[in-house]
Scaffold this motif. Sequence first.
Motif, short mmCIF file in Angstrom:
data_model
loop_
_atom_site.label_atom_id
_atom_site.label_comp_id
_atom_site.label_asym_id
_atom_site.label_seq_id
_atom_site.Cartn_x
_atom_site.Cartn_y
_atom_site.Cartn_z
N TYR A 166 0.83 -1.20 0.00
CA TYR A 166 0.00 0.00 0.00
C TYR A 166 0.87 1.26 0.00
O TYR A 166 2.07 1.19 -0.27
CB TYR A 166 -0.96 -0.04 1.19
N ARG A 167 0.29 2.38 0.29
CA ARG A 167 1.00 3.66 0.19
C ARG A 167 2.28 3.65 1.02
O ARG A 167 2.32 3.09 2.12
CB ARG A 167 0.10 4.80 0.66
N ASP A 173 -3.57 -1.53 4.70
CA ASP A 173 -4.32 -0.46 4.03
C ASP A 173 -4.91 0.47 5.09
O ASP A 173 -6.11 0.40 5.42
CB ASP A 173 -5.42 -1.07 3.16
N TRP A 175 -5.45 3.54 4.77
CA TRP A 175 -6.16 4.65 4.14
C TRP A 175 -7.49 4.21 3.52
O TRP A 175 -8.20 5.03 2.97
CB TRP A 175 -5.26 5.27 3.09
N THR A 177 -8.21 2.51 0.85
CA THR A 177 -8.36 2.61 -0.61
C THR A 177 -8.87 1.31 -1.21
O THR A 177 -9.50 1.32 -2.27
CB THR A 177 -7.01 2.96 -1.25
N ALA A 179 -7.22 -0.93 -2.64
CA ALA A 179 -6.41 -1.38 -3.77
C ALA A 179 -4.94 -1.12 -3.44
O ALA A 179 -4.60 -0.11 -2.81
CB ALA A 179 -6.80 -0.64 -5.04
N ASN A 181 -0.85 -0.31 -4.11
CA ASN A 181 -0.09 0.66 -4.89
C ASN A 181 0.58 -0.08 -6.05
O ASN A 181 1.55 -0.80 -5.86
CB ASN A 181 0.97 1.33 -4.00
#
Length: 317
Positions: A166-167, A173, A175, A177, A179, A181
Amino acid sequence: MAKRASRTAEARTAEVQAAEEVGPAGPPSPAALPWREARNAAARARLEKSLPAVFPAPVLHHALARPLVPPTPRLAVESYWRHHILRADRLARALAARSGQPEGWAWRLAAGEGLAETGSGETGSAGEGLARKGLPFSFRMPPAPFREAPHHRGKGHCCVCGQPVYRFGWHRDLWGTGAPNRNASWHAACVAAWKLWIAPSDHVKELKRRQGHRCAESGKRLLRTAEVDHRVPLYRIWREERARPWPELLGYWGLPNLQVVNRAIHAGKCAAEAGERARVRRGAGRAEEACGAEEAYGLASPDLVQARDPRSHAGEG
């Protein structure tokens, strides 16, 4: 322009890493204090400006306490795991256990694989070459099925543990999202763990601290020349334990199998291991001679399997 920006980012990362390595040695010189304060003020402002609403609190606390503050969230995450290498090792192995061993995967080596399995020097057809993409060249490298072409999970998944990235290279995850990164292929924690697995001697200070600065074998105080050792040597893992599930194999490169011992003890252990491997090679040589004699008289057994250690050298622990 893109190349110049890339070089600038690489230089900034190298600057932060170098400063973090030198920082704990002592306070900066008075001449460097104004520069450091100005640099940290700018970096802190840039970091706070680019921080998302949700960000791991331990990472932020660590970043703000560094001698040189990382100017971006990504660099802050990388710095956190680089300075918590033992925690990164445990997390990477836990993520690998969550992924599990891919179906149909077996631990193989790119070089000498045909030699070990078939007794011939042939490496196989061109089709097999594609399947071997991503294979390690030595048993000293940890097995990584998700780096191999047949089991690679694609963009957005870590090539070490197989879990989504992820980010900022984070493993969860935070955040929402939903999905991964798709520009990332490593967790920041898995990068740090991988560096420990392939070069444990680079982290001898952390391992010494974990052992209370006592030799794992003798119990005496560790000297400055102490060395990192694998309790169970890696050649024995390849020879005897390769059928274990992949997540369990990673433990032989991680903390459960690492120890720091004084150099004299390490030298004696390596000598004993070298003697053991020499005996195994002599036994394999006698088996080959017997096989050659049987072939000369047409008596060779088709079920004879020759076991060898590809890419092995004396004293490797």
